[in-house]
Design an enzyme around this catalytic site. Structure first.
Site, short mmCIF file in Angstrom:
data_model
loop_
_atom_site.label_atom_id
_atom_site.label_comp_id
_atom_site.label_asym_id
_atom_site.label_seq_id
_atom_site.Cartn_x
_atom_site.Cartn_y
_atom_site.Cartn_z
N ASP A 38 19.41 -48.78 -47.54
CA ASP A 38 19.01 -50.19 -47.46
C ASP A 38 20.24 -51.10 -47.45
O ASP A 38 21.27 -50.78 -48.04
CB ASP A 38 18.13 -50.53 -48.67
N ASN A 86 8.30 -50.91 -40.65
CA ASN A 86 9.45 -51.51 -39.95
C ASN A 86 9.13 -52.00 -38.54
O ASN A 86 9.94 -52.72 -37.93
CB ASN A 86 10.63 -50.54 -39.90
#
Length: 258
Positions: A38, A86
């Site tokens: 991330d 996503n």
């Protein structure tokens, strides 16, 4: 218990990194390490760069960490590359992310083969663009006989979706008389998951300072040790991974016991 950085290497600057690696290897190395990579976008934003620049830099880190995990004799490295959520990101960013596997494997596959790394993928591959799917299939085919580190990409993956799919397949088998209700167990459900041939992660790492799981391997991480760092993924180094493993080695894993 959840920790952030563990300052194990403080005061050891005079010790060579290679020596530290050998010392850590004398202890227990987690068989399966899973990483939520991330912070690529925020890394780029801080440098006034487009988000895709962060993803490109993150790809270079994947190469580095894969080789280092192999050196440490980690058996499985699962990387959360793209979640089922996503797709909500801007189309330009998603399109670029779908090109990354092709670019990554186009340059790195020969090294993976040389390092005896086996490539695998979990996730809904049927929704991936054809070029992305073909790149992954080619890598899996060319490394399927390799016996070293398993590099497992979670691509278009969501854990809730995985569990629902597992239950659906189990119910179908039940309707066909292959499964009885009284036979259902944790082990049976695990056998229907995408990770059925892999050990559960012993260590879960998340970069960027976020303290959440984000729908990642919810069933499999029931007894995983968590390690969080504020470092964005493009800045994640071999030292950070070694730090996480050292922290893991100093924890007492009781699995509900005393």
């Amino acid at each position: 218990m959840m920790f952030k950085n563990f300052p194990f290497f403080k005061g050891k600057k005079d010790t060579s990194f290679d020596h530290l690696v050998e010392e850590v290897k004398k202890g227990y190395i987690p068989e399966h390490i899973a990483i939520i990579m991330d912070g690529n976008g925020r890394w780029a934003k801080r440098r006034a760069m487009p988000r895709i620049a962060g993803h490109h830099e993150g790809m270079q880190v994947v190469k580095k960490i894969t080789k280092f995990a192999s050196k440490l004799n980690v058996k499985v490295l699962t990387l959360y590359a793209f979640s089922t959520e996503n797709w909500k990101r801007p189309k330009k960013e998603v399109d670029y992310l779908m090109k990354l596997p092709e670019e990554f494997l186009g340059t790195f596959l020969p090294e993976l083969i040389e390092e005896n790394v086996q490539v695998r993928v979990i996730g809904q591959q049927d929704r991936l663009p054809t070029h992305t799917r073909r790149a992954m299939e080619k890598a899996m085919e060319e490394t399927k006989e390799n016996t070293g580190l398993i590099l497992n990409f979670a691509l278009n993956y969501g854990s809730r979706d995985e569990i629902v799919s597992a239950v659906q397949h189990m119910m179908k088998d039940s309707e066909e008389g292959k499964v009885r209700v009284e036979d259902v167990s944790e082990e049976m459900l695990s056998s229907y998951l995408m990770t059925s041939s892999l050990p559960d992660p012993e260590l879960l790492i998340r970069t960027s300072g976020e303290l959440r799981i984000s729908n990642f391997m919810l069933w499999q991480i029931a007894y995983s040790e968590f390690w969080f760092t504020d470092v964005y993924w493009p800045d994640f180094t071999e030292e950070h991974l070694l730090n996480a493993i050292t922290d893991f080695q100093h924890r007492g894993r009781r699995f509900g016991g005393v």
